[in-house]
Design an enzyme around this catalytic site. Structure first.
Site, PDB file in Angstrom:
ATOM      1  N   SER A  28     -35.334  23.014  71.946  1.00 26.93           N
ATOM      2  CA  SER A  28     -35.349  23.076  73.405  1.00 26.93           C
ATOM      3  C   SER A  28     -36.037  24.367  73.874  1.00 26.93           C
ATOM      4  CB  SER A  28     -33.901  23.021  73.905  1.00 26.93           C
ATOM      5  OG  SER A  28     -33.805  23.390  75.249  1.00 26.93           O
TER       6      SER A  28
ATOM      7  N   ARG B 214     -27.296  16.834  77.262  1.00 28.85           N
ATOM      8  CA  ARG B 214     -26.475  17.581  76.292  1.00 28.85           C
ATOM      9  C   ARG B 214     -25.359  18.344  77.004  1.00 28.85           C
ATOM     10  NH1 ARG B 214     -30.646  21.281  74.169  1.00 28.85           N
ATOM     11  NH2 ARG B 214     -28.924  22.261  73.077  1.00 28.85           N
TER      12      ARG B 214
ATOM     13  N   ASP C 149     -37.456  17.766  77.363  1.00 27.97           N
ATOM     14  CA  ASP C 149     -36.359  18.733  77.201  1.00 27.97           C
ATOM     15  C   ASP C 149     -35.507  18.803  78.456  1.00 27.97           C
ATOM     16  OD1 ASP C 149     -34.875  20.938  75.950  1.00 27.97           O
ATOM     17  OD2 ASP C 149     -35.673  22.000  77.683  1.00 27.97           O
TER      18      ASP C 149
ATOM     19  N   HIS D  74     -37.870  35.714  75.234  1.00 27.52           N
ATOM     20  CA  HIS D  74     -36.812  34.793  75.654  1.00 27.52           C
ATOM     21  C   HIS D  74     -35.478  35.342  75.181  1.00 27.52           C
ATOM     22  CE1 HIS D  74     -34.784  31.048  76.681  1.00 27.52           C
ATOM     23  NE2 HIS D  74     -34.086  31.247  75.573  1.00 27.52           N
TER      24      HIS D  74
ATOM     25  N   LYS E  80     -40.439  24.757  75.202  1.00 29.21           N
ATOM     26  CA  LYS E  80     -40.876  25.313  76.487  1.00 29.21           C
ATOM     27  C   LYS E  80     -41.754  26.536  76.292  1.00 29.21           C
ATOM     28  CE  LYS E  80     -36.569  25.019  77.607  1.00 29.21           C
ATOM     29  NZ  LYS E  80     -35.199  24.920  78.084  1.00 29.21           N
TER      30      LYS E  80
HETATM   31  N1  URA Z   1     -31.502  27.307  76.541  1.00 28.26           N
HETATM   32  C1  URA Z   1     -32.349  26.268  76.481  1.00 28.26           C
HETATM   33  O1  URA Z   1     -33.407  26.307  77.096  1.00 28.26           O
HETATM   34  N2  URA Z   1     -32.019  25.212  75.737  1.00 28.26           N
HETATM   35  C2  URA Z   1     -30.876  25.129  75.043  1.00 28.26           C
HETATM   36  O2  URA Z   1     -30.644  24.143  74.375  1.00 28.26           O
HETATM   37  C3  URA Z   1     -29.987  26.204  75.114  1.00 28.26           C
HETATM   38  C4  URA Z   1     -30.331  27.298  75.869  1.00 28.26           C
END
Ligand code: URA
Length: 432
Positions: free
Chosen positions: A192, A177, A170, A91, A196
């Site tokens: 967050s 947010r 999320d 990621h 995932k």
């Molecule tokens: N990417 C995400 O998936 N969540 C965040 O809060 C910031 C970047």
């Protein structure tokens, strides 16, 4: 996660007030608030207040871990344990010209580790992996879970859209947010991203945490705090997790824009491409292989012998794309020339990212389309000599009226000087 009536003994104001007063939230408060928010029993305005209290007052490690688990429990979890090979994923927190996933996924698969990459579309100046791949004629981002599993077994790598089933809490919270000035809270960013990735079910995870003007995290201390938090969350969940802090003060490679970045990624898979893209691809590949327990293959060999390219072609074909089709190009170009002769000592990532975005490569709202051919190509990297009047950047777009705003974002975004240049390290640190 459904809570019993007995467990549902909290209310939103109590939880908000506790965090406002800098108290640690209990496990039961966290489980309750995430579940109630996902079901619509906690209103957006209440969750906004709680997110702001978290941004201002922070969370302890236990709270972040529980918050992450509660978000995972709000949806489905994937399970790759039935695959014949180990899994590893990467990621990136997002950077300009960051096309690394494209060569990385087939490269790691060519080394014997399966890569399940659930990606998103871009919002803002950094561009999304799916937008890049969608510039390949025919390529399809939406796969069912069964298709994904079959492709992972047969090809070894999948990059596709994350379904709605993973961490729905999320999805709702991230959108909230975004419009309430609470994106920057490290506990919320870390939970967050990790909710995932953990729900996705990968065995090993490598995090590329970007630092610099073009990144979310502008300074190393905050990037390190984010990386430490995410690595701890991964380990708590039994996922082998490592983070690299990498420089994003200047954009990666020589291109930013969807089809332009696909073309550059294919160059890397063909054994060429810009040195920084190759360096980062190999560094992340080595970490993914180590995390998956494979230490007898050098990914550089798999780039050199063409096997990573073979996997790329299979991967594109498996999702109905044509790896031999010409990529779309923009209808119009505009060349920016070097203002003087000397060394390019600075090319600012945010300036280039904004220019690419304004040219049509990115979107301002989720529902906006992107132009496949739009973007920026730079003809020198920091440290290279340039001659006065020679092309420095080429802007690409289908809509020439976009040039003016793109050029404005590049103003002050680069320096050409007669001075010694000290290169920055691309990989700043490793946390794991
Ligand atoms: N990417 C995400 O998936 N969540 C965040 O809060 C910031 C970047």
């Amino acid at each position: 996660m459904r809570l019993s009536a007995q467990q549902a003994r909290h209310d939103a104001v109590e939880v908000i007030t506790a965090k406002r007063e800098r108290q640690e939230l209990s496990d039961s408060q966290i489980d309750w608030v995430i579940d109630a928010y996902t079901r619509g029993d906690v209103a957006d305005e209440q969750m906004s207040a709680l997110a702001m209290a978290i941004l201002l007052n922070g969370m302890e490690r236990r709270e972040i871990s529980r918050w992450t688990s509660a978000m995972i429990a709000s949806g489905e979890r994937m399970d790759f344990s039935g695959l014949s090979r180990p899994t590893a994923d990467k990621h990136s927190t997002g950077g300009v010209g960051d096309k690394i996933t494209l060569p990385l996924a087939p490269l790691v698969a060519a080394c014997g580790v399966a890569v399940p990459q659930l990606s998103g579309r871009g919002l803002g100046h950094t561009g999304g992996t799916l937008d890049k791949l969608e510039s390949i004629p025919g390529w399809r981002a939406a796969l069912s879970n069964d298709e994904m599993m079959a492709q992972l077994e047969s090809v070894g790598a999948v990059i596709c859209a994350a379904g709605d089933g993973l961490a729905p809490a999320d999805k709702k919270l991230y959108a909230l947010r975004d419009v309430t000035g609470t994106v920057e809270a490290i506990p919320l960013i870390a939970s967050s991203i990790m909710s995932k990735k953990i729900a996705e079910g990968t065995g090993a995870l490598v995090l590329d945490v970007k630092v610099g003007t073009g990144a979310f995290m502008k300074d190393v201390a905050r990037a390190r705090e984010l990386a430490d938090t995410m690595v701890a969350l991964g380990k708590d969940a039994g996922v082998h997790t490592v983070a690299l802090l990498t420089d994003m003060s200047t954009p990666l490679g020589l291109t930013a824009g969807n089809a332009l970045e696909v073309a550059e990624s294919v160059e890397v898979l063909a054994g060429g491409g810009p040195a920084d893209v190759v360096e980062l691809t190999l560094a992340l590949a080595r970490e993914m292989l180590l995390g998956a327990g494979v230490d007898d293959v050098d990914p550089a060999d798999r780039l050199a012998d063409g096997s990573a390219m073979d996997v790329w072609r299979e991967m594109v074909r498996a999702q109905d794309g044509d790896p031999d089709a010409a990529l779309p190009t923009a209808r119009e170009t505009h060349v920016v020339t070097a203002p003087s002769s000397g060394v390019l000592t600075r090319l600012d990532a945010m300036a280039v990212g904004l220019a690419a975005w304004r040219l049509g490569a990115g979107r301002a709202r989720k529902e906006d389309p992107v132009q496949a051919g739009a973007g920026v190509v730079w003809h020198a990297r920091p440290g290279d000599r340039v001659a006065e009047g020679a092309p420095l950047l080429t802007l690409h777009t289908d809509e020439p009226e976009r040039f003016e705003r793109a050029l404005a974002s590049l103003e002050g975004g680069y320096d050409v000087e007669e001075t010694a240049y000290t290169p920055r390290d691309l990989v700043i640190d490793r946390i794991g």
